[in-house]
Scaffold this motif. Structure first.
Motif, short mmCIF file in Angstrom:
data_model
loop_
_atom_site.label_atom_id
_atom_site.label_comp_id
_atom_site.label_asym_id
_atom_site.label_seq_id
_atom_site.Cartn_x
_atom_site.Cartn_y
_atom_site.Cartn_z
N THR A 190 45.76 75.39 104.78
CA THR A 190 46.15 74.07 104.31
C THR A 190 45.25 73.03 104.98
O THR A 190 44.76 73.25 106.08
N SER A 191 45.04 71.91 104.29
CA SER A 191 44.24 70.83 104.89
C SER A 191 44.74 69.49 104.38
O SER A 191 45.30 69.39 103.29
N GLU A 192 44.52 68.47 105.19
CA GLU A 192 44.91 67.11 104.84
C GLU A 192 43.73 66.17 105.01
O GLU A 192 42.93 66.34 105.93
N HIS A 193 43.65 65.19 104.13
CA HIS A 193 42.59 64.19 104.22
C HIS A 193 43.03 62.98 103.40
O HIS A 193 43.97 63.07 102.61
N THR A 194 42.34 61.87 103.55
CA THR A 194 42.67 60.70 102.74
C THR A 194 42.07 60.81 101.33
O THR A 194 42.50 60.12 100.43
N ASP A 195 41.10 61.71 101.14
CA ASP A 195 40.47 61.94 99.84
C ASP A 195 40.74 63.38 99.40
O ASP A 195 40.54 64.31 100.18
N MET A 196 41.20 63.57 98.17
CA MET A 196 41.57 64.91 97.70
C MET A 196 40.37 65.86 97.67
O MET A 196 40.47 67.02 98.05
N TYR A 197 39.21 65.35 97.25
CA TYR A 197 38.03 66.21 97.19
C TYR A 197 37.61 66.67 98.58
O TYR A 197 37.22 67.82 98.78
N ALA A 198 37.72 65.79 99.57
CA ALA A 198 37.41 66.16 100.95
C ALA A 198 38.42 67.18 101.47
O ALA A 198 38.06 68.12 102.19
N ALA A 199 39.70 67.01 101.10
CA ALA A 199 40.73 67.96 101.51
C ALA A 199 40.43 69.35 100.92
O ALA A 199 40.60 70.37 101.61
N ILE A 200 39.97 69.39 99.69
CA ILE A 200 39.62 70.67 99.05
C ILE A 200 38.43 71.29 99.77
O ILE A 200 38.41 72.50 100.01
N ASP A 201 37.44 70.48 100.14
CA ASP A 201 36.27 70.99 100.87
C ASP A 201 36.67 71.63 102.19
O ASP A 201 36.21 72.72 102.53
N VAL A 202 37.53 70.94 102.95
CA VAL A 202 37.99 71.47 104.24
C VAL A 202 38.79 72.76 104.01
O VAL A 202 38.64 73.74 104.76
N LEU A 203 39.62 72.77 102.98
CA LEU A 203 40.41 73.96 102.64
C LEU A 203 39.50 75.15 102.36
O LEU A 203 39.72 76.25 102.87
N ILE A 204 38.47 74.94 101.57
CA ILE A 204 37.53 76.02 101.22
C ILE A 204 36.83 76.55 102.47
O ILE A 204 36.67 77.76 102.64
N ASP A 205 36.44 75.64 103.37
CA ASP A 205 35.80 76.08 104.62
C ASP A 205 36.73 76.97 105.44
O ASP A 205 36.32 78.00 105.97
N LYS A 206 38.00 76.56 105.54
CA LYS A 206 38.98 77.36 106.30
C LYS A 206 39.18 78.72 105.64
O LYS A 206 39.19 79.76 106.32
N LEU A 207 39.33 78.73 104.32
CA LEU A 207 39.55 79.99 103.61
C LEU A 207 38.32 80.88 103.70
O LEU A 207 38.44 82.10 103.81
N ASP A 208 37.15 80.27 103.64
CA ASP A 208 35.90 81.03 103.71
C ASP A 208 35.83 81.81 105.03
O ASP A 208 35.51 83.00 105.03
N ARG A 209 36.14 81.15 106.13
CA ARG A 209 36.14 81.83 107.42
C ARG A 209 37.15 82.98 107.46
O ARG A 209 36.87 84.05 107.98
N GLN A 210 38.34 82.73 106.90
CA GLN A 210 39.38 83.77 106.90
C GLN A 210 39.00 84.95 106.02
O GLN A 210 39.24 86.10 106.39
N VAL A 211 38.40 84.67 104.87
CA VAL A 211 38.00 85.75 103.96
C VAL A 211 36.90 86.60 104.61
O VAL A 211 36.94 87.83 104.53
#
Length: 95
Positions: free
Chosen positions: A64-85
């Motif tokens: 999960t990720s939080e940000h003031t911009d939805m696109y930035a939140a999605i980018d952070v989410l993908i980075d976290k998931l990428d490391r986990q995958v």
């Protein structure tokens, strides 16, 4: 890979859907055995929250990720998931 995209207090526009699908295709390059993805986009006051659960061969990852911009939140989410995958893939190949 099947992506289920849900919005809470936000309308899922075509551009938002396309952005999510494009970003998740990046994960598939690292690990082909992604079965389905459940993504929830949520807006709470000024915070944009993106969370995802991915069903993989041999397990499941969640971030999960939080940000003031939805696109930035999605980018952070993908980075976290990428490391986990990548970590999950390394575990499977060590056995």
């Amino acid at each position: 890979m099947q992506i289920k995209l849900i919005g809470h207090h936000i309308e899922i526009t075509e551009s938002l859907r396309a952005y999510v699908e494009e970003k998740f295709s990046k994960l598939e390059r690292h690990f082909e055995q992604i079965h389905n993805v459940h993504v929830v986009l949520n807006v709470e006051k000024t915070q944009q929250i993106a969370e995802a659960r991915i069903n993989l061969t041999g397990g499941e990852v969640f971030a999960t990720s939080e940000h003031t911009d939805m696109y930035a939140a999605i980018d952070v989410l993908i980075d976290k998931l990428d490391r986990q995958v990548i970590k999950h893939k390394e575990k499977l190949t060590k056995h």
